[in-house]
Design an enzyme around this catalytic site. Structure first.
Site, mmCIF file in Angstrom:
data_model
loop_
_atom_site.group_PDB
_atom_site.id
_atom_site.type_symbol
_atom_site.label_atom_id
_atom_site.label_comp_id
_atom_site.label_asym_id
_atom_site.label_seq_id
_atom_site.Cartn_x
_atom_site.Cartn_y
_atom_site.Cartn_z
ATOM 1 N N LYS A 49 0.727 -1.202 -0.082
ATOM 2 C CA LYS A 49 -0.141 0.075 -0.062
ATOM 3 C C LYS A 49 0.883 1.386 0.135
ATOM 4 C CE LYS A 49 -3.341 -1.349 -0.411
ATOM 5 N NZ LYS A 49 -3.481 -2.172 -2.079
ATOM 6 N N HIS A 109 7.099 -7.466 -2.063
ATOM 7 C CA HIS A 109 6.789 -6.823 -0.830
ATOM 8 C C HIS A 109 7.932 -7.200 0.233
ATOM 9 C CE1 HIS A 109 3.380 -4.743 -2.377
ATOM 10 N NE2 HIS A 109 2.452 -5.502 -2.143
ATOM 11 N N SER A 139 -4.796 2.247 4.270
ATOM 12 C CA SER A 139 -4.754 1.610 3.188
ATOM 13 C C SER A 139 -4.843 0.119 3.132
ATOM 14 C CB SER A 139 -3.750 2.480 2.318
ATOM 15 O OG SER A 139 -3.862 1.667 0.984
HETATM 16 P P1 A3P Z 1 -5.116 4.454 -0.780
HETATM 17 O O1 A3P Z 1 -5.588 3.286 -0.232
HETATM 18 O O2 A3P Z 1 -4.658 5.404 0.145
HETATM 19 O O3 A3P Z 1 -6.035 5.140 -1.628
HETATM 20 P P2 A3P Z 1 -0.109 -0.603 -3.659
HETATM 21 O O4 A3P Z 1 -0.174 -0.215 -5.196
HETATM 22 O O5 A3P Z 1 1.200 -0.423 -3.157
HETATM 23 O O6 A3P Z 1 -0.967 -1.454 -3.124
HETATM 24 O O7 A3P Z 1 -0.738 0.934 -2.806
HETATM 25 C C1 A3P Z 1 -2.072 1.375 -3.148
HETATM 26 C C2 A3P Z 1 -2.402 2.688 -2.862
HETATM 27 O O8 A3P Z 1 -1.795 3.651 -3.925
HETATM 28 C C3 A3P Z 1 -3.708 3.137 -2.610
HETATM 29 O O9 A3P Z 1 -3.707 4.029 -1.615
HETATM 30 C C4 A3P Z 1 -3.966 3.667 -3.966
HETATM 31 O O10 A3P Z 1 -5.082 4.385 -4.143
HETATM 32 C C5 A3P Z 1 -2.850 4.558 -4.205
HETATM 33 N N1 A3P Z 1 -2.293 4.776 -5.791
HETATM 34 C C6 A3P Z 1 -2.435 4.079 -6.671
HETATM 35 N N2 A3P Z 1 -2.213 4.654 -7.808
HETATM 36 C C7 A3P Z 1 -2.147 5.664 -7.522
HETATM 37 C C8 A3P Z 1 -1.945 7.119 -8.228
HETATM 38 N N3 A3P Z 1 -1.834 6.873 -9.599
HETATM 39 N N4 A3P Z 1 -1.546 8.451 -7.595
HETATM 40 C C9 A3P Z 1 -2.008 8.284 -6.244
HETATM 41 N N5 A3P Z 1 -2.198 7.403 -5.450
HETATM 42 C C10 A3P Z 1 -2.167 5.984 -6.058
HETATM 43 C C1 EST Z 2 -1.167 -8.597 -1.653
HETATM 44 C C2 EST Z 2 -0.575 -7.534 -1.736
HETATM 45 C C3 EST Z 2 -0.541 -6.877 -3.166
HETATM 46 O O1 EST Z 2 0.038 -5.843 -3.175
HETATM 47 C C4 EST Z 2 -1.036 -7.410 -4.085
HETATM 48 C C5 EST Z 2 -1.634 -8.701 -4.115
HETATM 49 C C6 EST Z 2 -2.356 -9.394 -5.280
HETATM 50 C C7 EST Z 2 -2.356 -10.978 -5.031
HETATM 51 C C8 EST Z 2 -3.343 -11.168 -3.839
HETATM 52 C C9 EST Z 2 -2.585 -10.518 -2.619
HETATM 53 C C10 EST Z 2 -1.915 -9.185 -2.854
HETATM 54 C C11 EST Z 2 -3.693 -10.719 -1.327
HETATM 55 C C12 EST Z 2 -4.225 -12.147 -1.393
HETATM 56 C C13 EST Z 2 -4.520 -12.818 -2.551
HETATM 57 C C14 EST Z 2 -3.467 -12.381 -3.573
HETATM 58 C C15 EST Z 2 -3.897 -13.530 -4.864
HETATM 59 C C16 EST Z 2 -4.579 -14.864 -4.211
HETATM 60 C C17 EST Z 2 -4.659 -14.310 -2.623
HETATM 61 O O2 EST Z 2 -5.857 -14.945 -2.041
HETATM 62 C C18 EST Z 2 -6.073 -12.159 -3.057
#
Ligand code: A3P
Ligand code: EST
Length: 292
Positions: A49, A109, A139
């Site tokens: 996130k 990650h 998030s």
């Molecule tokens: P929020 O849940 O605070 O909105 P990751 O990609 O590492 O899972 O991170 C997801 C977070 O990055 C989410 O935050 C998402 O909305 C935000 N995010 C994704 N694309 C973005 C963008 N283009 N600009 C700003 N935030 C972005």
């Molecule tokens: C966790 C973190 C992330 O940045 C992306 C994803 C995509 C793949 C996801 C996982 C995750 C959360 C848990 C799952 C997984 C695929 C199968 C599992 O159930 C949804």
């Protein structure tokens, strides 16, 4: 949305090298640990996130000179495979990567201590993105709610406790950001901040270009800025995870708010005081600082 088979629905976390991880990911750990990186692999590393998808789309567009048609040929999670990911009915990312053309862009990650050794042996370039601990907590809570491959998050207060204890997938936020921060002294790591990307995405893309030793025209820069804005990515099915199984976007969309400071609408005064005290202790031994 595709539903998960029972054993994959809210499964407990498992430990690998002391780090909690999503259950099915741990079951493929052998293949992750022995993964063979190549010198021309580019690794995008983050605590969950923190802006992984955002920087992935930017990097994908840089490598394709802003050609959106090329970048849209597959969803971002297919173009940038998630190293440690495996789940029901899907090939593991290690299987996919082992067959993929080079150079590869890979997402992880993993904490720095459990990254497969070959990435260090091959001296791969790493882009690390960090985001402030409070917005990550918020998030991550919403992500836990909508992605059933995580354990049940419980209430926000319960989740915040688990997060502070490091009892969430990929462990403690502080261990992650500090570990990678330290490693940048001896490896080829570009350390970026989500808050800086929000403040001035052009400046941060220029840092990426310099690090990747890549040049683009002003016209391509404008395109990349346009296609990777929050709204553009939120509306883009190849970027917003709407095609990914096992996520219920009606509970909380993957592209949720994309702002800094949303923690203020979630933390109570008491939670904030408790968190600030915890944060002071966790971050006392580092010069790494964040903007909240
Ligand atoms: P929020 O849940 O605070 O909105 P990751 O990609 O590492 O899972 O991170 C997801 C977070 O990055 C989410 O935050 C998402 O909305 C935000 N995010 C994704 N694309 C973005 C963008 N283009 N600009 C700003 N935030 C972005
Ligand atoms: C966790 C973190 C992330 O940045 C992306 C994803 C995509 C793949 C996801 C996982 C995750 C959360 C848990 C799952 C997984 C695929 C199968 C599992 O159930 C949804």
């Amino acid at each position: 949305m595709q539903t998960l088979p029972d054993e994959f629905n809210r499964p407990p976390l498992k430990l690998v090298g002391g780090m909690p991880i999503i259950g099915p990911f741990a079951d493929n750990w052998e293949n992750v640990e022995h993964f063979q990186a190549r010198a021309d692999d580019l690794l995008i590393s983050t605590y969950p996130k923190s802006g992984t998808t955002w920087v992935s789309k930017i990097v994908d567009l840089i490598l394709n000179k802003g050609d959106m048609a090329e970048s849209q040929k597959a969803a971002i999670f297919e173009r940038v495979p998630f190293l440690e990911c495996s789940g029901p009915g899907m090939p593991s990312a290690t299987e996919i990567l082992n067959k993929q053309d080079f150079p590869r862009v890979i997402k992880t990650h993993l904490q720095v201590d459990v990254l497969p050794k070959s990435f260090w042996d091959k001296k791969c370039k790493v882009i690390y993105v960090a985001r402030n601990a409070k917005d990550v907590a918020v998030s991550y809570y919403h992500f836990y709610r909508m992605a059933f491959g995580h354990p049940d998050p419980g209430t926000w207060d319960e989740f915040l406790n688990s997060y502070m204890e490091g009892n969430v997938a990929f462990g403690r936020w502080s261990t992650h950001v500090k570990g990678w921060w330290k490693m940048r002294q001896q490896s080829d790591i570009l350390y970026l901040f989500y808050e800086d990307m929000l403040e001035d995405p052009r400046r941060e893309i220029q840092k990426l270009l310099k690090f990747m030793k890549w040049e683009i025209s002003d016209e391509v820069m404008e395109k990349i800025l346009k296609y990777t804005s929050f709204q553009a990515m939120k509306n883009n099915p190849m970027a917003n995870y709407s095609t990914f199984p096992f996520m219920d976007h009606s509970i909380s969309p993957f592209m949720r708010k994309g702002i800094s400071g949303d923690w203020k609408t979630h933390f109570t005064v008491a939670q904030n005081e408790r968190f600030d005290e915890y944060y002071r202790q966790e971050m006392a031994d580092t010069d790494l600082t964040f903007r909240m």
